[in-house]
Design a protein around this motif. Structure first.
Motif, PDB file in Angstrom:
ATOM      1  N   SER A  76       0.830  -1.201   0.000  1.00  0.00           N
ATOM      2  CA  SER A  76       0.000   0.000   0.000  1.00  0.00           C
ATOM      3  C   SER A  76       0.863   1.247   0.000  1.00  0.00           C
ATOM      4  O   SER A  76       1.925   1.282   0.624  1.00  0.00           O
ATOM      5  N   CYS A  77       0.386   2.281  -0.667  1.00  0.00           N
ATOM      6  CA  CYS A  77       1.051   3.581  -0.683  1.00  0.00           C
ATOM      7  C   CYS A  77       0.412   4.526   0.325  1.00  0.00           C
ATOM      8  O   CYS A  77       0.358   5.731   0.109  1.00  0.00           O
ATOM      9  N   THR A  78      -0.064   3.986   1.431  1.00  0.00           N
ATOM     10  CA  THR A  78      -0.664   4.820   2.469  1.00  0.00           C
ATOM     11  C   THR A  78       0.306   4.956   3.632  1.00  0.00           C
ATOM     12  O   THR A  78       1.281   4.217   3.741  1.00  0.00           O
ATOM     13  N   GLY A  79       0.007   5.901   4.507  1.00  0.00           N
ATOM     14  CA  GLY A  79       0.858   6.108   5.664  1.00  0.00           C
ATOM     15  C   GLY A  79       0.259   7.138   6.589  1.00  0.00           C
ATOM     16  O   GLY A  79      -0.962   7.208   6.739  1.00  0.00           O
ATOM     17  N   ASP A  80       1.112   7.969   7.172  1.00  0.00           N
ATOM     18  CA  ASP A  80       0.655   9.014   8.091  1.00  0.00           C
ATOM     19  C   ASP A  80       1.394  10.311   7.777  1.00  0.00           C
ATOM     20  O   ASP A  80       2.172  10.378   6.824  1.00  0.00           O
ATOM     21  N   SER A  81       1.193  11.335   8.591  1.00  0.00           N
ATOM     22  CA  SER A  81       1.787  12.646   8.309  1.00  0.00           C
ATOM     23  C   SER A  81       3.307  12.625   8.371  1.00  0.00           C
ATOM     24  O   SER A  81       3.973  13.372   7.665  1.00  0.00           O
ATOM     25  N   SER A  82       3.894  11.761   9.186  1.00  0.00           N
ATOM     26  CA  SER A  82       5.359  11.707   9.272  1.00  0.00           C
ATOM     27  C   SER A  82       5.967  10.893   8.127  1.00  0.00           C
ATOM     28  O   SER A  82       7.121  11.123   7.757  1.00  0.00           O
ATOM     29  N   ASP A  83       5.233   9.955   7.571  1.00  0.00           N
ATOM     30  CA  ASP A  83       5.694   9.147   6.442  1.00  0.00           C
ATOM     31  C   ASP A  83       4.480   8.762   5.602  1.00  0.00           C
ATOM     32  O   ASP A  83       3.803   7.771   5.901  1.00  0.00           O
ATOM     33  N   PRO A  84       4.188   9.560   4.566  1.00  0.00           N
ATOM     34  CA  PRO A  84       2.986   9.300   3.763  1.00  0.00           C
ATOM     35  C   PRO A  84       2.941   7.903   3.134  1.00  0.00           C
ATOM     36  O   PRO A  84       1.885   7.425   2.775  1.00  0.00           O
ATOM     37  N   TYR A  85       4.100   7.253   3.016  1.00  0.00           N
ATOM     38  CA  TYR A  85       4.146   5.928   2.409  1.00  0.00           C
ATOM     39  C   TYR A  85       4.672   4.872   3.386  1.00  0.00           C
ATOM     40  O   TYR A  85       5.328   3.911   2.991  1.00  0.00           O
ATOM     41  N   ALA A  86       4.364   5.014   4.648  1.00  0.00           N
ATOM     42  CA  ALA A  86       4.853   4.091   5.679  1.00  0.00           C
ATOM     43  C   ALA A  86       4.475   2.642   5.369  1.00  0.00           C
ATOM     44  O   ALA A  86       5.247   1.718   5.631  1.00  0.00           O
ATOM     45  N   ASN A  87       3.303   2.425   4.787  1.00  0.00           N
ATOM     46  CA  ASN A  87       2.841   1.057   4.513  1.00  0.00           C
ATOM     47  C   ASN A  87       3.485   0.436   3.278  1.00  0.00           C
ATOM     48  O   ASN A  87       3.220  -0.721   2.962  1.00  0.00           O
ATOM     49  N   ALA A  88       4.347   1.192   2.600  1.00  0.00           N
ATOM     50  CA  ALA A  88       5.096   0.627   1.477  1.00  0.00           C
ATOM     51  C   ALA A  88       6.159  -0.348   1.975  1.00  0.00           C
ATOM     52  O   ALA A  88       6.661  -1.172   1.227  1.00  0.00           O
ATOM     53  N   GLY A  89       6.490  -0.250   3.264  1.00  0.00           N
ATOM     54  CA  GLY A  89       7.441  -1.185   3.859  1.00  0.00           C
ATOM     55  C   GLY A  89       8.876  -0.929   3.450  1.00  0.00           C
ATOM     56  O   GLY A  89       9.219   0.102   2.889  1.00  0.00           O
ATOM     57  N   ALA A  90       9.728  -1.910   3.742  1.00  0.00           N
ATOM     58  CA  ALA A  90      11.161  -1.848   3.433  1.00  0.00           C
ATOM     59  C   ALA A  90      11.402  -2.332   2.007  1.00  0.00           C
ATOM     60  O   ALA A  90      10.481  -2.777   1.321  1.00  0.00           O
ATOM     61  N   HIS A  91      12.653  -2.297   1.597  1.00  0.00           N
ATOM     62  CA  HIS A  91      12.998  -2.804   0.277  1.00  0.00           C
ATOM     63  C   HIS A  91      12.574  -4.268   0.147  1.00  0.00           C
ATOM     64  O   HIS A  91      12.687  -5.047   1.102  1.00  0.00           O
ATOM     65  N   TYR A  92      12.109  -4.630  -1.034  1.00  0.00           N
ATOM     66  CA  TYR A  92      11.775  -6.018  -1.324  1.00  0.00           C
ATOM     67  C   TYR A  92      13.071  -6.824  -1.262  1.00  0.00           C
ATOM     68  O   TYR A  92      14.018  -6.568  -2.019  1.00  0.00           O
ATOM     69  N   ASN A  93      13.139  -7.786  -0.345  1.00  0.00           N
ATOM     70  CA  ASN A  93      14.378  -8.497  -0.087  1.00  0.00           C
ATOM     71  C   ASN A  93      14.114  -9.899   0.483  1.00  0.00           C
ATOM     72  O   ASN A  93      14.540 -10.228   1.592  1.00  0.00           O
ATOM     73  N   PRO A  94      13.401 -10.767  -0.245  1.00  0.00           N
ATOM     74  CA  PRO A  94      13.054 -12.072   0.312  1.00  0.00           C
ATOM     75  C   PRO A  94      14.253 -12.971   0.604  1.00  0.00           C
ATOM     76  O   PRO A  94      14.174 -13.837   1.474  1.00  0.00           O
ATOM     77  N   ALA A  95      15.378 -12.778  -0.068  1.00  0.00           N
ATOM     78  CA  ALA A  95      16.558 -13.613   0.186  1.00  0.00           C
ATOM     79  C   ALA A  95      17.410 -13.058   1.324  1.00  0.00           C
ATOM     80  O   ALA A  95      18.436 -13.660   1.662  1.00  0.00           O
ATOM     81  N   LEU A  96      16.989 -11.929   1.917  1.00  0.00           N
ATOM     82  CA  LEU A  96      17.691 -11.300   3.039  1.00  0.00           C
ATOM     83  C   LEU A  96      19.148 -10.961   2.702  1.00  0.00           C
ATOM     84  O   LEU A  96      20.060 -11.141   3.514  1.00  0.00           O
ATOM     85  N   CYS A  97      19.354 -10.462   1.498  1.00  0.00           N
ATOM     86  CA  CYS A  97      20.686 -10.052   1.055  1.00  0.00           C
ATOM     87  C   CYS A  97      21.019  -8.666   1.595  1.00  0.00           C
ATOM     88  O   CYS A  97      20.121  -7.861   1.850  1.00  0.00           O
ATOM     89  N   PRO A  98      22.304  -8.348   1.752  1.00  0.00           N
ATOM     90  CA  PRO A  98      22.674  -6.989   2.143  1.00  0.00           C
ATOM     91  C   PRO A  98      22.456  -6.030   0.968  1.00  0.00           C
ATOM     92  O   PRO A  98      22.488  -6.443  -0.196  1.00  0.00           O
ATOM     93  N   HIS A  99      22.235  -4.792   1.294  1.00  0.00           N
ATOM     94  CA  HIS A  99      22.094  -3.758   0.274  1.00  0.00           C
ATOM     95  C   HIS A  99      23.453  -3.554  -0.388  1.00  0.00           C
ATOM     96  O   HIS A  99      24.461  -3.553   0.314  1.00  0.00           O
ATOM     97  N   PRO A 100      23.584  -3.456  -1.705  1.00  0.00           N
ATOM     98  CA  PRO A 100      22.569  -3.254  -2.723  1.00  0.00           C
ATOM     99  C   PRO A 100      22.171  -4.516  -3.485  1.00  0.00           C
ATOM    100  O   PRO A 100      21.802  -4.438  -4.655  1.00  0.00           O
ATOM    101  N   ALA A 101      22.193  -5.656  -2.862  1.00  0.00           N
ATOM    102  CA  ALA A 101      21.823  -6.895  -3.540  1.00  0.00           C
ATOM    103  C   ALA A 101      20.378  -7.303  -3.267  1.00  0.00           C
ATOM    104  O   ALA A 101      19.995  -8.431  -3.559  1.00  0.00           O
TER     105      ALA A 101
END
Length: 172
Positions: free
Chosen positions: A84-109
């Motif tokens: 979801s692209c919803t959130g609150d006043s401090s983060d309008p897109y809080a429900n977008a979550g973290a980076h998609y990372n199902p393999a739990l790789c370090p950034h930038p992988a």
């Protein structure tokens, strides 16, 4: 004489990618909209399955334009795990979550780490091919544009600034 229409995609992948984007409907898309206070950001990200990967095409308008000499009009660009692209006043897109990372790789992988968007007077256009995910894996996830370029090293998300635009990925 060579018939260019019989080119093998392995011999000329760039041509295959361009022809796909110009002649086929994408399998999925995300319509991006900016949050209040970031101008009129809008655009479309299209996802085309090709072989063992996905062709990603981004077309964005209304990006902030730097007003300082040598300013950077480069923006972080990621698929996030939220639905979801919803959130609150401090983060309008809080429900977008973290980076998609199902393999739990370090950034930038992370599977959701995309190349940065380079703004050009408020617009950006990019196309690239990746094998980090398949289209069915990202349906319902979100695409985020961040206010700063990704540094490709800071954990967990590249220190790419605030979320300034978002869109949910839908199948066609």
């Amino acid at each position: 004489m060579t018939d260019h229409h019989t080119d093998n995609s392995y011999e000329n992948p760039g041509r295959l990618y361009l022809e796909t984007a110009l002649s086929q409907m994408p399998a999925a898309y995300a319509e991006l909209m900016g949050n209040p206070g970031t101008g009129e950001i809008n655009g479309m990200v299209r996802f085309y399955p090709i072989g063992a990967g996905v062709l990603v095409n981004a077309e964005i308008y209304g990006l902030p334009v730097s007003t300082v000499p040598c300013g950077s009009d480069i923006f972080g660009f990621h698929i996030h795990e939220g639905h979801s692209c919803t959130g609150d006043s401090s983060d309008p897109y809080a429900n977008a979550g973290a980076h998609y990372n199902p393999a739990l790789c370090p950034h930038p992988a992370h599977e959701g780490d995309l190349p940065p968007l380079f703004g050009n007077n408020g617009s950006a256009w990019m196309m690239y091919y990746t094998d980090r995910f398949r289209v069915p894996d990202i349906i319902g996830k979100t695409v985020i544009i961040h206010s700063s370029p990704d540094d490709f090293s800071t954990q967990p998300a590249g220190h790419s600034g605030t979320k300034i635009a978002c869109g949910t990925i839908h199948s066609v």
